[in-house]
Design a protein around this motif. Structure first.
Motif, PDB file in Angstrom:
ATOM      1  N   ASP A  97       0.714  -1.224   0.121  1.00  0.00           N
ATOM      2  CA  ASP A  97      -0.057  -0.040  -0.105  1.00  0.00           C
ATOM      3  C   ASP A  97       0.944   1.327  -0.043  1.00  0.00           C
ATOM      4  OD1 ASP A  97      -2.269  -1.543   0.101  1.00  0.00           O
ATOM      5  OD2 ASP A  97      -2.822  -1.255   2.172  1.00  0.00           O
ATOM      6  N   LYS A  98       1.896   1.248   0.734  1.00  0.00           N
ATOM      7  CA  LYS A  98       2.617   2.435   0.848  1.00  0.00           C
ATOM      8  C   LYS A  98       3.482   2.550  -0.410  1.00  0.00           C
ATOM      9  CE  LYS A  98       3.503   2.730   5.786  1.00  0.00           C
ATOM     10  NZ  LYS A  98       4.425   2.631   6.767  1.00  0.00           N
ATOM     11  N   VAL A 133       2.435   1.771  -3.668  1.00  0.00           N
ATOM     12  CA  VAL A 133       1.343   2.243  -4.366  1.00  0.00           C
ATOM     13  C   VAL A 133       1.144   3.715  -3.913  1.00  0.00           C
ATOM     14  CG1 VAL A 133      -0.985   2.542  -4.952  1.00  0.00           C
ATOM     15  CG2 VAL A 133       0.238   0.114  -4.799  1.00  0.00           C
ATOM     16  N   LYS A 134       1.074   4.170  -2.791  1.00  0.00           N
ATOM     17  CA  LYS A 134       1.076   5.699  -2.446  1.00  0.00           C
ATOM     18  C   LYS A 134       2.099   6.680  -3.031  1.00  0.00           C
ATOM     19  CE  LYS A 134      -2.109   5.131   1.189  1.00  0.00           C
ATOM     20  NZ  LYS A 134      -2.225   5.217   2.823  1.00  0.00           N
ATOM     21  N   LEU A 135       3.428   5.893  -2.618  1.00  0.00           N
ATOM     22  CA  LEU A 135       4.595   6.660  -2.949  1.00  0.00           C
ATOM     23  C   LEU A 135       4.590   6.935  -4.382  1.00  0.00           C
ATOM     24  CD1 LEU A 135       7.224   7.697  -2.173  1.00  0.00           C
ATOM     25  CD2 LEU A 135       8.266   5.536  -2.312  1.00  0.00           C
ATOM     26  N   ASP A 142       1.870   7.101  -6.537  1.00  0.00           N
ATOM     27  CA  ASP A 142       1.034   8.129  -6.990  1.00  0.00           C
ATOM     28  C   ASP A 142       1.879   9.343  -6.764  1.00  0.00           C
ATOM     29  OD1 ASP A 142      -0.758   6.309  -7.752  1.00  0.00           O
ATOM     30  OD2 ASP A 142      -1.661   6.217  -6.026  1.00  0.00           O
ATOM     31  N   MET A 143       2.482   9.715  -5.461  1.00  0.00           N
ATOM     32  CA  MET A 143       2.845  10.799  -5.040  1.00  0.00           C
ATOM     33  C   MET A 143       4.000  11.207  -6.113  1.00  0.00           C
ATOM     34  SD  MET A 143       3.074  10.350  -0.958  1.00  0.00           S
ATOM     35  CE  MET A 143       3.756  12.043  -0.650  1.00  0.00           C
ATOM     36  N   GLU A 194       2.339  12.532  -9.265  1.00  0.00           N
ATOM     37  CA  GLU A 194       1.616  13.801  -9.024  1.00  0.00           C
ATOM     38  C   GLU A 194       3.140  14.939  -9.128  1.00  0.00           C
ATOM     39  OE1 GLU A 194      -0.423  14.046  -5.370  1.00  0.00           O
ATOM     40  OE2 GLU A 194      -1.913  12.362  -6.324  1.00  0.00           O
TER      41      GLU A 194
END
Length: 77
Positions: free
Chosen positions: A55-56, A58-60, A62-63, A66
């Motif tokens: 999960d982390k 995936v978030k990383l 995404d960030m 961005e």
């Protein structure tokens, strides 16, 4: 108990291996059940940690995507 000793016990089964006393077999069964429970708990915790790490990740990502969009925009002065 070592893995080798457990393997030997499993090969001979309950009919060929004679316990000196019934309490020894009960103690063996209890300790084996405790060990299996600890191993399954450890495996569950590891799976949970792996899921959190994914999960982390995936978030990383995404960030990072961005941030690349923000910094790729042309700036005007």
């Amino acid at each position: 108990m070592t893995v080798k000793a457990e393997k030997v016990l499993n090969e001979y089964g309950g009919t060929q291996f004679k316990w000196f006393h019934r309490s020894e077999k009960e103690k063996y069964d209890r300790l084996k059940a405790e060990m299996e429970e600890k191993v399954s708990d450890r495996d569950a915790k590891l799976k949970d940690k792996d899921a959190k790490l994914k999960d982390k990740d995936v978030k990383l990502k995404d960030m990072e995507s961005e941030m690349s969009l923000v910094y790729s925009w042309p700036t005007q002065y």
